[in-house]
Enzyme design. Structure first.
Site, PDB file in Angstrom:
ATOM      1  N   ASN A   9       0.908  -0.938   0.152  1.00  0.00           N
ATOM      2  CA  ASN A   9       0.047  -0.021   0.137  1.00  0.00           C
ATOM      3  C   ASN A   9       0.960   1.206  -0.134  1.00  0.00           C
ATOM      4  OD1 ASN A   9      -1.604   2.054   0.569  1.00  0.00           O
ATOM      5  ND2 ASN A   9      -2.355   1.341   2.603  1.00  0.00           N
ATOM      6  N   LYS A  11       0.188   4.257  -0.249  1.00  0.00           N
ATOM      7  CA  LYS A  11      -0.370   5.455   0.421  1.00  0.00           C
ATOM      8  C   LYS A  11      -0.012   6.592  -0.518  1.00  0.00           C
ATOM      9  CE  LYS A  11      -0.113   3.143   4.751  1.00  0.00           C
ATOM     10  NZ  LYS A  11       0.085   3.443   6.174  1.00  0.00           N
ATOM     11  N   HIS A  96      -9.396   1.428   4.832  1.00  0.00           N
ATOM     12  CA  HIS A  96      -8.120   1.526   5.332  1.00  0.00           C
ATOM     13  C   HIS A  96      -8.490   2.339   6.687  1.00  0.00           C
ATOM     14  CE1 HIS A  96      -3.955   2.463   6.449  1.00  0.00           C
ATOM     15  NE2 HIS A  96      -3.615   1.513   5.980  1.00  0.00           N
ATOM     16  N   GLU A  98      -6.553   4.811   7.566  1.00  0.00           N
ATOM     17  CA  GLU A  98      -6.607   6.209   7.500  1.00  0.00           C
ATOM     18  C   GLU A  98      -7.998   6.939   6.848  1.00  0.00           C
ATOM     19  OE1 GLU A  98      -2.812   5.445   5.611  1.00  0.00           O
ATOM     20  OE2 GLU A  98      -1.933   4.866   7.390  1.00  0.00           O
ATOM     21  N   GLU A 167      -5.430  -4.584  10.280  1.00  0.00           N
ATOM     22  CA  GLU A 167      -4.260  -3.785  10.825  1.00  0.00           C
ATOM     23  C   GLU A 167      -4.727  -3.156  11.955  1.00  0.00           C
ATOM     24  OE1 GLU A 167      -2.403  -2.596   6.690  1.00  0.00           O
ATOM     25  OE2 GLU A 167      -3.963  -1.168   7.134  1.00  0.00           O
ATOM     26  N   GLY A 173       2.578   2.278  10.805  1.00  0.00           N
ATOM     27  CA  GLY A 173       3.531   3.587  10.702  1.00  0.00           C
ATOM     28  C   GLY A 173       4.354   3.843  12.185  1.00  0.00           C
ATOM     29  N   SER A 213       3.601  -2.149  10.585  1.00  0.00           N
ATOM     30  CA  SER A 213       5.101  -2.252  10.474  1.00  0.00           C
ATOM     31  C   SER A 213       5.607  -3.461  10.478  1.00  0.00           C
ATOM     32  CB  SER A 213       5.390  -1.865  12.170  1.00  0.00           C
ATOM     33  OG  SER A 213       4.909  -0.413  12.324  1.00  0.00           O
TER      34      SER A 213
END
Ligand code: 13P
Length: 251
Positions: A9, A11, A96, A98, A167, A173, A213
């Site tokens: 991904n 991003k 996702h 985000e 996730e 991250g 991660s």
């Protein structure tokens, strides 16, 4: 039996030229030898057509990172599932964290997006995961279960086309990976939730990826767990060698 999958991904990273170069590099490295998993890269909308032209669809899948919950029309700035499919992409990341967190995407929208993705023959990579507070207060199994249940309006035939990505938001991250045991426990829980609704065959055939991660140094341990069928990779997907290091965890 379900597939092992390593998906990148990207991003909101790379220009088109940088993205094309990265995709070419991954494609070239994948051709050197065969691997024991499917490999997919999910890239910004602007990159799809150019990346499609430089990769071999037989060895590297291509996906978008989102699509609209609307079919077409007056939605300035939106990109439809049909548009994504028309680039030749075969996958789309949906839900996702985000998107949920920064763009307020809710279960209803995500169900609509999923239906449109499926109607356009895109394979959804449907993301679920709890935030740190939910991990700490112990509600994480219920939170993730509710995110999965948001898709339970789908027919069994449609649900069977979904790839799930777990996730944990606190691991994205942050450099703080879930332990392989935490990932395994949640993946087994997700599979059970699917089994209770759609039966054992569909549950056993659903690929459940871990994201957060994931790196070459921890991928092998994570992927060794029976219910962890691969990874959805952020930062480490932006360099061909680290991405390939994760793909090779299945070799
Ligand atoms: P990182 O691998 O950078 O933690 O990101 C994970 C992710 O969000 C993939 O979708």
């Amino acid at each position: 039996m379900r597939k092992n999958i390593v998906a990148g991904n990207w991003k909101m990273n790379t220009t088109v030229a940088e993205g094309v170069a990265l995709a070419k590099e991954v494609d070239t490295l994948l051709k050197e030898k065969s691997h024991n998993c499917d490999v997919v890269i999910c890239v910004p909308f602007t990159h799809l057509t150019s990346v499609k032209d430089v990769i071999d669809a037989n060895i590297l899948g291509l996906g978008a990172e989102n699509c609209s919950e609307h079919e077409s029309g007056a939605y300035t700035g939106e990109v439809s599932a049909a548009m994504v499919a028309s680039t030749g992409a075969g996958y789309v990341i949906l839900g996702h964290s985000e998107r949920r967190q920064y763009f307020g995407e809710n279960n209803e929208q995500l169900l609509a997006k999923t239906k449109l993705a499926l109607a356009n023959s895109l394979k959804p990579i449907f993301c679920v995961g709890e935030v740190l507070e939910e991990r700490e207060n112990g509600s994480y199994n219920d939170v993730v279960q509710a995110q999965i249940e948001a898709l339970f309006e789908l027919s069994a035939e449609d649900f069977a086309k979904i790839i799930v990505a777990y996730e944990p938001v606190w691991a994205i991250g942050t450099g703080k990976t879930a332990t392989a045991e935490q990932a395994q426990d949640m993946h087994a829980h997700i599979r059970k939730v699917i089994e209770d609704k759609y039966g054992k065959e569909i549950a056993d055939n659903t690929s459940i990826l871990y994201g957060g991660s994931c790196k070459p140094t921890n991928a092998r341990e994570l992927f060794s767990k029976p219910d962890v069928d691969g990874g959805l990779i952020g930062g480490a997907a932006l360099k061909a060698d680290s991405f390939m290091g994760i793909v090779e965890a299945f070799d």
